[in-house]
Design an enzyme around this catalytic site. Structure first.
Site, PDB file in Angstrom:
ATOM      1  N   GLU A  16      14.906  13.635  22.358  1.00  0.00           N
ATOM      2  CA  GLU A  16      15.128  12.809  21.069  1.00  0.00           C
ATOM      3  C   GLU A  16      13.922  11.875  20.559  1.00  0.00           C
ATOM      4  O   GLU A  16      13.968  11.433  19.585  1.00  0.00           O
ATOM      5  CB  GLU A  16      16.429  12.006  21.061  1.00  0.00           C
TER       6      GLU A  16
ATOM      7  N   ARG B 170       1.947   0.114  25.885  1.00  0.00           N
ATOM      8  CA  ARG B 170       2.953  -1.054  26.455  1.00  0.00           C
ATOM      9  C   ARG B 170       2.268  -1.381  27.872  1.00  0.00           C
ATOM     10  O   ARG B 170       1.978  -2.209  28.386  1.00  0.00           O
ATOM     11  CB  ARG B 170       4.153  -0.801  26.144  1.00  0.00           C
TER      12      ARG B 170
ATOM     13  N   CYS C 255      18.643  11.229  29.954  1.00  0.00           N
ATOM     14  CA  CYS C 255      17.597  10.578  30.905  1.00  0.00           C
ATOM     15  C   CYS C 255      18.388   9.653  31.734  1.00  0.00           C
ATOM     16  O   CYS C 255      19.089  10.350  32.800  1.00  0.00           O
ATOM     17  CB  CYS C 255      16.735   9.520  30.219  1.00  0.00           C
TER      18      CYS C 255
ATOM     19  N   HIS D  13      13.526  13.170  27.391  1.00  0.00           N
ATOM     20  CA  HIS D  13      13.757  12.638  26.052  1.00  0.00           C
ATOM     21  C   HIS D  13      13.289  13.610  24.855  1.00  0.00           C
ATOM     22  O   HIS D  13      12.645  13.260  24.213  1.00  0.00           O
ATOM     23  CB  HIS D  13      12.711  11.551  26.119  1.00  0.00           C
TER      24      HIS D  13
ATOM     25  N   SER E 170       9.633  11.326  30.370  1.00  0.00           N
ATOM     26  CA  SER E 170       9.108   9.647  30.723  1.00  0.00           C
ATOM     27  C   SER E 170      10.028   9.016  31.905  1.00  0.00           C
ATOM     28  O   SER E 170      11.075   8.762  31.304  1.00  0.00           O
ATOM     29  CB  SER E 170       9.029   9.008  29.529  1.00  0.00           C
TER      30      SER E 170
END
Length: 309
Positions: free
Chosen positions: A237, A249, A142, A235, A192
């Site tokens: 992972e 959030r 990322c 991402h 993201s």
């Protein structure tokens, strides 16, 4: 073979409950083989969450891997206790004389900042240069991938009008690549980020090969074959609930955020998400570790230099 991590690292119990083979340090030292030395430069605020995600993938390898947790010394994280950092992490200055078979550099939630405005950019640049002589195969993720690609290749990043957020279908452009062995022709990976790199800029840099691409979110995975380096802009992972927690959030902070694309069943945030990328995450990390194992010298001191043409 299992992953070797400190006996008391919080990730150890989580991985054991999931069935990941974890070897205690006290047992590993009795085995007469050389484990792969993998460093994890963790730039994420929640270091425990990130180290668990990556140890989960590394620990699925049939090889013994010794994981060393690394942080930049010029930055004090706000979301990880000082005790945890002191117990389990080493600054780069403390390990800079060592050599590693592989080094993973994570993302960081600073992608909208110009690289040179990042407070620890000078140290990170030195770490990138250090990988040329002290790391056999780097794996950048990322923001870490964007930062390394800009540092080494001048690959620019571009601001998006809105966040690329969700689980997006990717295209396998290089089925013959050993890093994509066993991959489907297309597959899903979480995304993201507020920035992107572009295909035309990659094509203008002969040292870089585009391995995985997405029609909606652009380049996903690059390699620099001469340096045995991988650049993953998404991402892979992430665990099942990472995007959910990011979404909640941002909602709590009043930030403009859409429901993650193709993530919640029926796009309903009240429903539990399904993990549809886990198998390819394990494949990618397993392939990377396998390629590293096959090409790294047994003598760690011999690490450094270009791959043979």
């Amino acid at each position: 073979m299992p992953i070797r991590i400190p006996d008391t690292l919080p990730a150890a119990e989580t991985l054991k409950r999931e069935g990941v083979a974890v070897m205690r340090e006290t047992d590993a030292v009795r085995q007469d083989i050389r484990p792969l030395q993998i460093g994890l430069l963790n730039l994420m605020p929640n270091k425990i969450r990130t180290e668990t995600q990556l140890a989960r993938l590394i620990g699925a390898s049939p090889l013994q891997v010794e994981l060393t947790l690394v942080r930049v010394g010029g930055h004090q994280p706000k979301n990880t206790s000082a005790d945890h950092l002191i117990s389990f992490y080493r600054t780069w200055e403390e390990i800079r004389d060592r050599k590693f078979d592989g080094l993973i550099v994570t993302g960081a939630p600073i992608e909208q900042m110009p690289f040179k405005e990042v407070t620890y950019w000078h140290e990170l640049s030195r770490i990138f240069d250090w990988t040329r002589t002290n790391v056999h195969s780097p794996f950048y993720i990322c923001w870490g991938a964007m930062a390394a690609a800009w540092h080494f290749h001048g690959l620019p990043k571009y601001q998006l009008d809105r966040k690329a957020f969700g689980v997006f279908r990717q295209r396998n452009l290089a089925p013959a690549s050993p890093y994509l062995s066993g991959f489907s022709d297309d597959f899903l990976i979480p995304v993201s980020r507020w920035t992107e790199v572009r295909r035309e800029d990659i094509e203008a840099r002969p040292a870089l090969d585009l391995l995985v691409d997405c029609e909606k979110t652009g380049p996903c995975l690059l390699q620099d074959g001469a340096r045995r380096s991988l650049y993953m802009f998404n991402h892979v992972e992430y665990d099942s609930f990472s995007l959910k927690e990011e979404y909640e959030r941002d909602i709590a902070q009043g930030l403009p955020i859409a429901v993650p694309h193709n993530y919640f069943p029926g796009d309903d945030p009240a429903r539990s998400p399904l993990n549809r990328w886990r198998s390819h995450a394990h494949l990618l990390f397993g392939n990377w570790i396998n390629q590293t194992y096959q090409s790294t010298p047994y003598d760690l001191s011999a690490i450094g230099g270009l791959a043979p043409t």
